[in-house]
Design a protein around this motif. Structure first.
Motif, PDB file in Angstrom:
ATOM      1  N   UNK A  63       0.811  -1.205   0.000  1.00 53.43           N
ATOM      2  CA  UNK A  63       0.000   0.000   0.000  1.00 53.43           C
ATOM      3  C   UNK A  63       0.848   1.258   0.000  1.00 53.43           C
ATOM      4  N   UNK A  64       1.832   1.311   0.897  1.00 48.85           N
ATOM      5  CA  UNK A  64       2.703   2.480   0.985  1.00 48.85           C
ATOM      6  C   UNK A  64       3.527   2.629  -0.287  1.00 48.85           C
ATOM      7  N   UNK A  65       4.031   1.510  -0.792  1.00 55.98           N
ATOM      8  CA  UNK A  65       4.832   1.553  -2.020  1.00 55.98           C
ATOM      9  C   UNK A  65       4.018   2.144  -3.176  1.00 55.98           C
ATOM     10  N   UNK A  66       2.798   1.658  -3.358  1.00 58.70           N
ATOM     11  CA  UNK A  66       1.957   2.135  -4.454  1.00 58.70           C
ATOM     12  C   UNK A  66       1.607   3.611  -4.300  1.00 58.70           C
ATOM     13  N   UNK A  67       1.246   4.020  -3.080  1.00 53.42           N
ATOM     14  CA  UNK A  67       0.878   5.414  -2.852  1.00 53.42           C
ATOM     15  C   UNK A  67       2.080   6.339  -2.978  1.00 53.42           C
ATOM     16  N   UNK A  68       3.244   5.877  -2.505  1.00 56.36           N
ATOM     17  CA  UNK A  68       4.450   6.694  -2.608  1.00 56.36           C
ATOM     18  C   UNK A  68       4.852   6.885  -4.069  1.00 56.36           C
ATOM     19  N   UNK A  69       4.689   5.857  -4.884  1.00 54.06           N
ATOM     20  CA  UNK A  69       4.997   5.981  -6.314  1.00 54.06           C
ATOM     21  C   UNK A  69       4.113   7.038  -6.969  1.00 54.06           C
ATOM     22  N   UNK A  70       2.832   6.999  -6.653  1.00 55.29           N
ATOM     23  CA  UNK A  70       1.912   7.983  -7.213  1.00 55.29           C
ATOM     24  C   UNK A  70       2.311   9.404  -6.819  1.00 55.29           C
TER      25      UNK A  70
END
Length: 281
Positions: A63-70
């Protein structure tokens, strides 16, 4: 492809990333736990804490990885993987989940070594993971449950950066080749790509960070409260005593575990995102 924006439909849809990550964690433990315990015996001993810890940890990590990428991508064009986005996103997620993993893995490791009678005297045995956690805090203080924290932090930040970099680049280039060859995406093709990219990402990850994991296990399972907790000093001591081979103790079982466990995680993650309506391509 591998680095295109992840969309969840707006509103509170971001929670879906964490649900997909949780499913990835459950798949990881279901497939990987028996392989993992080869290193310390006891097959599914400690599995309860592993399932709970990994489900929460993977939910946060993915979750954090995906949101941080965005967040980091912003308005940049979707023209392929960008290490300046992948690496910090993965390391940030790794740093956060290290605080979850450290205590759960300490409990798991201490429960697992009880499968070898010669290592743990009867008076130090734990009746359950909860008993292990309670006894650790009682005997070593609150900081005792976070023993091995530095090694866990180094392992998770480095390992996740390697894993997601390999995964994203492989996924992007494989999909590019498929598009060039006019092959259409399908469930079996996507699953095969997930198995390959997740599996190879897992092997790359553990090949890079196994020494940190070796140091962590030694720090967390040592009966001596005054044991050295600096992972670099522990590794230096191991290297002087047993060379590079000692720093990579358990490499065989770890690599054997890494491919199926991480392949299962990626397949479960990508499948869950599709079912939840999260579009990556």
């Amino acid at each position: 492809m591998g680095e295109k924006k992840t969309t969840t439909g707006g509103g509170l849809g971001f929670y879906k990333e964490y649900v997909a990550g949780m499913n990835a964690g459950l798949a990881t433990v279901a497939v990987g736990h028996p392989f993992d315990t080869v290193k310390v015996k006891g097959l599914y001993r400690g599995a309860t804490s592993s399932f709970l810890g990994m489900a929460f940890e993977s939910s946060l990590m993915f979750g954090i990885y995906s949101q941080a990428k965005l967040f980091l991508r912003g308005t940049l064009p979707d023209d392929g993987p960008r290490p300046e986005i992948i690496v910090p996103s993965a390391m940030f997620g790794g740093a956060i989940i290290s605080f979850v993993l450290c205590p759960t893995e300490l409990v798991k490791c201490r429960m697992q070594i009880q499968g070898t009678d010669s290592l743990v005297p009867n008076f130090r045995r734990y009746t359950s993971p909860l008993d292990c956690a309670v006894q650790t805090v009682k005997n070593e203080g609150v900081t005792g449950i976070f023993r091995g924290g530095s090694a866990t932090l180094l392992r998770e930040c480095t390992g996740n950066a390697v894993f997601f970099t390999v995964y994203e680049y492989l996924r992007y280039h494989i999909h590019s080749r498929l598009e060039d060859s006019k092959l259409k995406d399908g469930y079996l093709i996507d699953m095969g790509i997930g198995v390959l990219t997740g599996g190879l990402g897992g092997i790359a990850c553990w090949s890079a960070v196994l020494p940190f994991d070796v140091a962590k296990t030694i720090i967390q399972t040592s009966p001596d409260k005054a044991t050295e907790r600096n992972p670099l000093k522990v590794l230096s001591s191991i290297h002087k005593r047993a060379g590079l081979k000692g720093c990579y103790a358990g490499l065989g079982p770890t690599i054997v575990r890494a491919f199926p466990a991480n392949a299962a995680a990626i397949v479960a993650w990508e499948f869950s995102m599709k079912m939840l309506g999260i579009k990556r391509d």
